[in-house]
Motif scaffolding. Structure first.
Motif, PDB file in Angstrom:
ATOM      1  N   ALA A   1       0.842  -1.186   0.000  1.00  0.00           N
ATOM      2  CA  ALA A   1       0.000   0.000   0.000  1.00  0.00           C
ATOM      3  C   ALA A   1       0.883   1.244   0.000  1.00  0.00           C
ATOM      4  O   ALA A   1       2.051   1.174   0.417  1.00  0.00           O
TER       5      ALA A   1
ATOM      6  N   SER B   1      -4.578 -10.677   8.749  1.00  0.00           N
ATOM      7  CA  SER B   1      -5.560  -9.695   8.297  1.00  0.00           C
ATOM      8  C   SER B   1      -6.464 -10.214   7.186  1.00  0.00           C
ATOM      9  O   SER B   1      -7.511  -9.612   6.914  1.00  0.00           O
TER      10      SER B   1
ATOM     11  N   LYS C   1       3.680   2.186   2.691  1.00  0.00           N
ATOM     12  CA  LYS C   1       3.872   1.026   3.562  1.00  0.00           C
ATOM     13  C   LYS C   1       4.830   0.040   2.916  1.00  0.00           C
ATOM     14  O   LYS C   1       5.062   0.067   1.711  1.00  0.00           O
TER      15      LYS C   1
ATOM     16  N   THR D   1      -8.126  -1.683  -5.754  1.00  0.00           N
ATOM     17  CA  THR D   1      -8.649  -0.525  -5.036  1.00  0.00           C
ATOM     18  C   THR D   1     -10.045  -0.849  -4.524  1.00  0.00           C
ATOM     19  O   THR D   1     -10.909  -1.252  -5.307  1.00  0.00           O
TER      20      THR D   1
ATOM     21  N   SER E   1     -14.976   2.693  -0.208  1.00  0.00           N
ATOM     22  CA  SER E   1     -15.864   2.549   0.964  1.00  0.00           C
ATOM     23  C   SER E   1     -17.287   2.963   0.645  1.00  0.00           C
ATOM     24  O   SER E   1     -17.575   3.514  -0.406  1.00  0.00           O
TER      25      SER E   1
ATOM     26  N   ASN F   1     -12.212  -4.861   1.964  1.00  0.00           N
ATOM     27  CA  ASN F   1     -12.412  -3.581   2.649  1.00  0.00           C
ATOM     28  C   ASN F   1     -11.336  -2.596   2.186  1.00  0.00           C
ATOM     29  O   ASN F   1     -10.350  -2.997   1.554  1.00  0.00           O
ATOM     30  N   PRO F   2     -11.527  -1.313   2.458  1.00  0.00           N
ATOM     31  CA  PRO F   2     -10.579  -0.309   1.948  1.00  0.00           C
ATOM     32  C   PRO F   2      -9.131  -0.555   2.381  1.00  0.00           C
ATOM     33  O   PRO F   2      -8.209  -0.160   1.665  1.00  0.00           O
ATOM     34  N   GLU F   3      -8.934  -1.230   3.515  1.00  0.00           N
ATOM     35  CA  GLU F   3      -7.572  -1.532   3.967  1.00  0.00           C
ATOM     36  C   GLU F   3      -6.862  -2.551   3.072  1.00  0.00           C
ATOM     37  O   GLU F   3      -5.649  -2.732   3.170  1.00  0.00           O
ATOM     38  N   ASP F   4      -7.602  -3.193   2.200  1.00  0.00           N
ATOM     39  CA  ASP F   4      -7.002  -4.137   1.254  1.00  0.00           C
ATOM     40  C   ASP F   4      -6.473  -3.451   0.007  1.00  0.00           C
ATOM     41  O   ASP F   4      -5.860  -4.101  -0.848  1.00  0.00           O
ATOM     42  N   THR F   5      -6.706  -2.154  -0.111  1.00  0.00           N
ATOM     43  CA  THR F   5      -6.226  -1.403  -1.264  1.00  0.00           C
ATOM     44  C   THR F   5      -4.698  -1.418  -1.308  1.00  0.00           C
ATOM     45  O   THR F   5      -4.039  -1.042  -0.347  1.00  0.00           O
TER      46      THR F   5
END
Length: 121
Positions: free
Chosen positions: A40, A62, A43, A118, A121, A86-90
Motif C-alpha cells: 500500500a 488480516s 507502507k 482498489t 468505501s 475492505n478499503p484496507e485491502d487497497t
C-alpha cells in the motif's frame, strides 16, 4: 526468460470480491512455492498468502477467512480469491515465485509487475 504476469485487479466496492491470477512462464512451476504480496502507499510490502509446491497454505492474519490462495500446476498459475474486501485491502498486489535448489544450490526468486486493487468505501 522468466515471467510472472498478474491479472484480475481493479476497483471494487467494500464487501465485494476479486480474483487475482498469476501466470508463470520460464520456470518449472511445480517446483516453486508461490506467494501473493501487497504494498500500500507509504507502507512496506507484506506477505498476504503463500502456497508451497505441495499445496500447503498460509495467510496473513488480516486476510484469514477472507482470502484463498490456490495453484494449478497444469496451467502454471496461482490464484488469489479475495472476498469481503475492505478499503484496507487497497494496494498493489504482487505475485512471487521462490525455489531453493538446483546444482548450487541457490535461491531462485521472481516477481511479477503487480496489479492494482482498489476498494472503495
Amino acid at each position: 526468460q522468466v515471467q510472472l504476469v498478474e491479472s484480475g485487479g481493479g476497483l471494487v466496492q467494500a464487501g465485494g470480491s476479486l480474483r487475482l491470477s498469476c501466470a508463470a512462464s520460464g520456470i518449472i512451476f511445480r517446483l516453486y512455492a508461490m506467494g501473493w504480496y501487497r504494498q500500500a502507499p507509504g507502507k512496506q510490502r507484506e506477505l498476504v498468502a503463500h502456497i508451497t509446491k505441495g499445496g500447503n497454505t498460509d495467510y496473513a492474519d488480516s486476510v484469514k477467512g477472507r482470502f484463498t490462495i490456490s495453484r494449478d500446476n497444469a496451467r502454471n498459475s496461482v490464484y488469489l480469491q479475495m472476498n469481503s474486501l475492505n478499503p484496507e485491502d487497497t494496494a498493489v498486489y504482487y505475485c512471487n515465485a521462490n525455489w531453493f535448489g538446483g546444482s548450487g544450490p541457490r535461491n531462485y526468486d521472481y516477481w511479477g509487475q503487480g496489479t492494482q486493487v482498489t476498494v472503495s468505501s
